[in-house]
Design an enzyme around this catalytic site. Structure first.
Site, mmCIF file in Angstrom:
data_model
loop_
_atom_site.group_PDB
_atom_site.id
_atom_site.type_symbol
_atom_site.label_atom_id
_atom_site.label_comp_id
_atom_site.label_asym_id
_atom_site.label_seq_id
_atom_site.Cartn_x
_atom_site.Cartn_y
_atom_site.Cartn_z
ATOM 1 N N ASP A 188 0.793 -1.239 0.000
ATOM 2 C CA ASP A 188 0.000 0.000 0.000
ATOM 3 C C ASP A 188 0.828 1.293 0.000
ATOM 4 O O ASP A 188 0.528 2.220 0.756
ATOM 5 C CB ASP A 188 -0.975 0.008 1.199
ATOM 6 C CG ASP A 188 -1.985 -1.132 1.137
ATOM 7 O OD1 ASP A 188 -1.968 -1.909 0.163
ATOM 8 O OD2 ASP A 188 -2.799 -1.247 2.070
ATOM 9 N N LYS A 238 -6.916 -4.889 -3.223
ATOM 10 C CA LYS A 238 -7.686 -5.474 -2.113
ATOM 11 C C LYS A 238 -8.625 -4.433 -1.544
ATOM 12 O O LYS A 238 -8.389 -3.230 -1.681
ATOM 13 C CB LYS A 238 -6.746 -6.008 -1.036
ATOM 14 C CG LYS A 238 -5.855 -4.926 -0.445
ATOM 15 C CD LYS A 238 -4.871 -5.495 0.539
ATOM 16 C CE LYS A 238 -4.003 -4.405 1.116
ATOM 17 N NZ LYS A 238 -4.757 -3.378 1.860
ATOM 18 N N CYS A 241 -2.076 -3.050 7.509
ATOM 19 C CA CYS A 241 -1.995 -3.941 6.347
ATOM 20 C C CYS A 241 -0.698 -4.758 6.300
ATOM 21 O O CYS A 241 -0.727 -5.929 5.928
ATOM 22 C CB CYS A 241 -2.236 -3.147 5.078
ATOM 23 S SG CYS A 241 -3.953 -2.562 4.994
HETATM 24 C C1 VGL Z 1 -4.666 0.525 5.708
HETATM 25 C C2 VGL Z 1 -6.275 1.348 7.110
HETATM 26 C C3 VGL Z 1 -7.211 1.310 6.094
HETATM 27 C C4 VGL Z 1 -3.241 0.098 5.510
HETATM 28 C C5 VGL Z 1 -5.586 0.460 4.675
HETATM 29 O O1 VGL Z 1 -2.767 0.079 4.368
HETATM 30 O O2 VGL Z 1 -2.572 -0.199 6.529
HETATM 31 N N1 VGL Z 1 -5.028 0.953 6.915
HETATM 32 N N2 VGL Z 1 -6.852 0.855 4.876
#
Ligand code: VGL
Ligand code: ZN
Length: 209
Positions: free
Chosen positions: A13, A111, A156
């Site tokens: 991410d 995702k 994540c």
């Molecule tokens: C994430 C919160 C919401 C992450 C993704 O990438 O850690 N955290 N969506």
């Protein structure tokens, strides 16, 4: 630490919304790009994940009248932390940070794309049972060990590493190539689970050529 041709680096991410100025900015988030770029050449397999939410996603506080970001609610699959709207499909915030340069990455795994369920982990959605297909991909490609970097350490990245262990993969987190959200002690909490599950936390200087 010696990296083998069967090891994969999974970069979690690394998107604009998780970096300073983004909708769900992780403090110092873009500082992980340099260590990621430095370790990437050691790996013959690199996978990127991309948080990729439908608008009106159930993890957005804005989808629940009267609720605010960072509160927790109960959904049919269990507790869900609510977040600011982030990583909406096709938006600028959902794009990878422009300084991340990994054209050799062999797979981009999206995702959290279904409106009614979130997915922190790269392996399972937040019901902990719906598979993303990543485990099958890794097995078919002969990957044995999984190394993680990116954002966020305590969400994540952490959930992905715990699921990797649950699936039987040796799992390593490159700590200085991650940053945490640290909501209500979430970083310390997940480190307790790392210890229990056998997730190994290492630092990028341990990579030699
Ligand atoms: C994430 C919160 C919401 C992450 C993704 O990438 O850690 N955290 N969506
Ligand atoms: Zn998200």
């Amino acid at each position: 630490m010696q990296i083998s041709p069967h090891d994969v680096l999974i970069v979690i991410d690394m998107q604009n919304d998780f970096c300073p100025g983004g909708a769900l900015a992780v403090a110092d988030g873009e500082a992980v790009i340099q260590p990621i770029q430095r370790i990437a050449p050691h790996f013959q397999h690199i996978i990127l994940t991309q948080d990729w939410h439908a608008s009106g996603h159930t993890s957005f506080a804005s989808s629940h009248p009267g609720k605010r970001p960072f509160e927790q609610i109960e959904l049919d699959y269990g507790p869900q932390t609510l977040w600011p709207d982030h990583c909406v499909q096709g938006s600028h915030g959902a794009e990878f940070h422009p300084a991340l340069h990994l054209p050799q990455a062999e797979l981009i795994l999206r995702k959290g794309f279904r409106r009614e369920i979130d997915s922190y982990s790269a392996f399972f959605e937040n019901d902990r049972t719906t598979a993303t297909g990543l485990a099958g991909y890794l097995r078919e490609r002969g990957v044995t060990r999984v190394f993680f970097a990116g954002l966020a350490y305590d969400y994540c990245v952490g959930y992905s590493a715990l699921d990797a262990r649950r699936l039987g993969f040796p799992a390593f987190i490159i700590r200085d190539a991650c940053r945490a959200i640290d909501l209500n002690g979430s970083a310390a909490k997940i480190e307790t689970e790392f210890a229990r599950a056998g997730v190994t936390v290492i630092d990028s200087p341990r990579f030699s050529s």
